[in-house]
Write an enzyme that holds these catalytic residues in place. Structure first.
Site, PDB file in Angstrom:
ATOM      1  N   GLU A   1      36.734  29.697  32.975  1.00  0.00           N
ATOM      2  CA  GLU A   1      37.462  28.708  33.798  1.00  0.00           C
ATOM      3  C   GLU A   1      37.762  29.269  35.192  1.00  0.00           C
ATOM      4  O   GLU A   1      38.012  28.504  36.121  1.00  0.00           O
ATOM      5  CB  GLU A   1      38.743  28.250  33.076  1.00  0.00           C
ATOM      6  CG  GLU A   1      39.964  29.153  33.222  1.00  0.00           C
ATOM      7  CD  GLU A   1      39.908  30.438  32.387  1.00  0.00           C
ATOM      8  OE1 GLU A   1      38.830  30.758  31.823  1.00  0.00           O
ATOM      9  OE2 GLU A   1      40.941  31.138  32.317  1.00  0.00           O
TER      10      GLU A   1
ATOM     11  N   CYS B   1      39.498  34.338  25.959  1.00  0.00           N
ATOM     12  CA  CYS B   1      40.287  35.574  26.003  1.00  0.00           C
ATOM     13  C   CYS B   1      41.233  35.652  24.803  1.00  0.00           C
ATOM     14  O   CYS B   1      40.786  35.805  23.675  1.00  0.00           O
ATOM     15  CB  CYS B   1      41.020  35.686  27.341  1.00  0.00           C
ATOM     16  SG  CYS B   1      41.578  37.365  27.693  1.00  0.00           S
TER      17      CYS B   1
ATOM     18  N   HIS C   1      36.844  34.876  31.158  1.00  0.00           N
ATOM     19  CA  HIS C   1      37.480  33.641  31.632  1.00  0.00           C
ATOM     20  C   HIS C   1      36.492  32.765  32.401  1.00  0.00           C
ATOM     21  O   HIS C   1      36.474  32.786  33.640  1.00  0.00           O
ATOM     22  CB  HIS C   1      38.677  33.984  32.536  1.00  0.00           C
ATOM     23  CG  HIS C   1      39.861  34.490  31.788  1.00  0.00           C
ATOM     24  ND1 HIS C   1      40.849  33.662  31.287  1.00  0.00           N
ATOM     25  CD2 HIS C   1      40.205  35.749  31.417  1.00  0.00           C
ATOM     26  CE1 HIS C   1      41.758  34.384  30.663  1.00  0.00           C
ATOM     27  NE2 HIS C   1      41.395  35.661  30.728  1.00  0.00           N
TER      28      HIS C   1
END
Ligand code: MN
Length: 233
Positions: A210, A104, A208
């Site tokens: 994660e 990001c 994202h």
């Protein structure tokens, strides 16, 4: 030996912070995460020399004067110390040919550090009907598609031509730095990922991964696996 991964952090008032999902993603895929300090005065060389790879985490906006513009009305909050620290560390890491994964804001600062530029605010600067890039769904939900660039490292890593990602950004990459290519685009033309053609593993993704790994997203698994493997070499 496990790879030592520097994880970039944010500054708010007198606090350093980093979402734990970034730290957990590194441990989950066999690395040792070390949260980095955002100090620019000294020590960049030592940090770059110590870590095996750099994870640039998400966060707020980026100072537009770093790419030759002044702040537009749509610009959000910025953290100058963080910008300067990350730019210096990125440049050193690429000089040392070490792996970097930007997430990001991390993808954006990676591009800026290498001479690219960006939209300060896509909704006021980019033409045409745009997708909702600030999704209202939970962060483990993929909301829009990304189309891979044939033959890119990311394309080979995820092994599919098109997949869904989450989206939490109002800024976006614009012109690529020299030696970098776009590896993924949303259906409205917004650049969602890019990578170096000159380094073994230097890439940025606008979404994202994660957050997506919490529900077992295979493409996000593949990205972290490839990053950690590159860091072990
Ligand atoms: Mn998006």
């Amino acid at each position: 030996m496990r790879a030592i991964i520097g994880v970039s952090s944010n500054i708010k008032e007198d606090l350093l912070s980093v979402p734990l999902s970034n730290v957990r993603a590194i441990t989950q895929f066999g690395g040792v995460p070390i949260v980095l300090p955002n100090l620019v005065e000294e020590g960049i060389e030592e940090i770059a020399g110590t870590i095996d790879g750099l994870l640039l985490t998400g966060g707020g906006d980026i100072d537009p004067t770093l790419f030759g513009e002044e702040p537009l009305l749509g610009l959000g909050s910025i953290v100058p110390e963080r910008d300067l620290f990350e730019v210096a560390l990125i440049q050193k890491m690429l000089e040392l040919n070490k792996p970097v994964l930007g997430i990001c804001r991390g993808a954006q600062i990676l591009s800026i550090a290498m001479g690219g530029d960006m939209y300060q605010d896509i909704y006021s600067q980019k033409d045409g009907p745009l997708l909702q890039h600030d999704q209202q769904a939970p962060n483990w939900h993929g909301s829009h598609f990304v189309e891979m660039t044939e033959g890119s490292l990311l394309h080979k890593t995820v092994g599919v031509d098109r997949f869904k990602v989450n989206s939490y950004h109002h800024q976006a990459l614009r012109n690529m730095p020299v030696g970098f290519i776009v590896s993924g685009v949303a259906s409205d033309g917004v650049i969602e990922s890019f990578e170096s053609t000159k380094h073994p593993f230097v890439m940025g993704v606008q979404w994202h991964p994660e957050s997506l790994i919490s529900k077992g997203d295979a493409h996000s698994f593949a990205i972290f696996e490839a990053f950690l493997n590159a860091c072990k070499k």
